[in-house]
Design an enzyme around this catalytic site. Structure first.
Site, mmCIF file in Angstrom:
data_model
loop_
_atom_site.group_PDB
_atom_site.id
_atom_site.type_symbol
_atom_site.label_atom_id
_atom_site.label_comp_id
_atom_site.label_asym_id
_atom_site.label_seq_id
_atom_site.Cartn_x
_atom_site.Cartn_y
_atom_site.Cartn_z
ATOM 1 N N ASP A 183 0.872 -1.166 0.000
ATOM 2 C CA ASP A 183 0.000 0.000 0.000
ATOM 3 C C ASP A 183 0.917 1.227 0.000
ATOM 4 O O ASP A 183 2.098 1.124 0.367
ATOM 5 C CB ASP A 183 -0.872 -0.031 1.260
ATOM 6 N N ASP A 217 -0.107 5.118 0.824
ATOM 7 C CA ASP A 217 -0.350 6.131 1.864
ATOM 8 C C ASP A 217 -0.309 5.492 3.249
ATOM 9 O O ASP A 217 -1.133 4.625 3.560
ATOM 10 C CB ASP A 217 -1.727 6.783 1.660
HETATM 11 C C1 BG6 Z 1 -5.735 5.709 -0.039
HETATM 12 C C2 BG6 Z 1 -5.804 6.469 1.265
HETATM 13 O O1 BG6 Z 1 -4.429 5.256 -0.252
HETATM 14 O O2 BG6 Z 1 -6.121 6.548 -1.123
HETATM 15 C C3 BG6 Z 1 -7.183 7.058 1.450
HETATM 16 O O3 BG6 Z 1 -5.510 5.598 2.344
HETATM 17 C C4 BG6 Z 1 -7.555 7.913 0.235
HETATM 18 O O4 BG6 Z 1 -7.201 7.829 2.634
HETATM 19 C C5 BG6 Z 1 -7.446 7.088 -1.022
HETATM 20 O O5 BG6 Z 1 -8.879 8.413 0.371
HETATM 21 C C6 BG6 Z 1 -7.745 7.894 -2.290
HETATM 22 O O6 BG6 Z 1 -6.743 8.849 -2.469
HETATM 23 P P1 BG6 Z 1 -6.743 9.981 -3.556
HETATM 24 O O7 BG6 Z 1 -5.294 10.440 -3.566
HETATM 25 O O8 BG6 Z 1 -7.147 9.376 -4.860
HETATM 26 O O9 BG6 Z 1 -7.678 11.040 -3.104
HETATM 27 MG MG MG Z 2 -2.713 3.175 3.598
#
Ligand code: BG6
Ligand code: MG
Length: 219
Positions: A11, A13
């Site tokens: 993963d 984030d």
């Molecule tokens: C995930 C995060 O990796 O990505 C979430 O953990 C986030 O918190 C999701 O909402 C979508 O991210 P983005 O960058 O497309 O807004």
């Molecule tokens: Mg994550």
């Protein structure tokens, strides 16, 4: 000796990069502007889920309802604030232990992928200088169902050319652990997901696990 695990799907984030904190700050600003209560505890439910699903969770505490057009505009507002914080990303935003694990896996010939729900994965990886370190990047721009659905991990495993049983997922989100389990993959749960009963391995962060444990399941 052949390792049990032949590919690792990370993963992004909260596992590779500390962007989970930037997500929180941008959602918090939006919620404050709209007068919607939003706490760090609420934020835990947003880990791993898509932008629009995250907004729906935040709006559960709103006193008014929003039209689909208003919701799209709010998600865009949040993303613009979030993207501003991404502009300052540097290799210092890479989480502890990540560089060492990526180098160690590469030395052992283990394939590596990103499996993220984010549509911002590529600019983030470029910002911290890690875009070239992965064999496969599967992200929110490639899938239609976000975690806990297994789609992103299934895609990453397929692109790596590996059977799910030999792919290890690394996750900081409960939804991500569930997605990994649903994909038929063992899961190393870190950070706030470390208590999840579905995890195969657990560590506070990537400094707290050895390569042998990741690849063969023994500490
Ligand atoms: C995930 C995060 O990796 O990505 C979430 O953990 C986030 O918190 C999701 O909402 C979508 O991210 P983005 O960058 O497309 O807004
Ligand atoms: Mg994550």
């Amino acid at each position: 000796m052949t390792n049990k695990i032949q590919g690792v799907i990370f993963d992004l984030d909260g596992v590779i990069v500390s962007t989970d904190e930037y997500h929180f700050r941008a959602w918090k600003k939006l919620a404050d502007e709209e007068g919607i209560p939003f706490t760090r505890e609420d934020n835990e439910r947003l880990r791993g889920v898509s932008r629009m699903e995250s907004l729906d969770i935040i709006l559960e505490k709103s006193e008014r309802t929003y039209s689909p057009e208003e919701k799209v505009a709010m998600a865009e507002r949040k993303n613009a604030m979030y993207r501003e914080s991404l502009a300052d990303l540097t290799p210092d935003d890479i989480l502890p232990g990540v560089n060492e694990i990526l180098s160690g896996l590469r030395e052992r010939g283990i394939k590596m992928a990103i499996g993220s729900s984010s549509k911002n994965a590529l600019p983030i990886l470029k910002g911290v200088g890690l875009a070239d370190r992965f064999d496969v990047i599967a992200d929110g721009t490639h899938i239609s169902r976000s975690k806990p659905d297994p789609e992103v991990f299934e895609l990453a495993g397929r692109l790596l050319g590996l059977d799910p049983s030999v792919c290890l997922v690394v996750e900081d989100a409960d939804a991500g652990v569930e997605a990994g389990v649903a994909a038929g993959m063992p899961v190393l749960a870190v950070g706030s997901a470390a208590g999840h009963p579905g995890a195969t391995l657990r560590a506070p962060d990537l400094t707290g696990i050895t390569l042998d444990a990741m690849l063969n399941g023994s500490h």
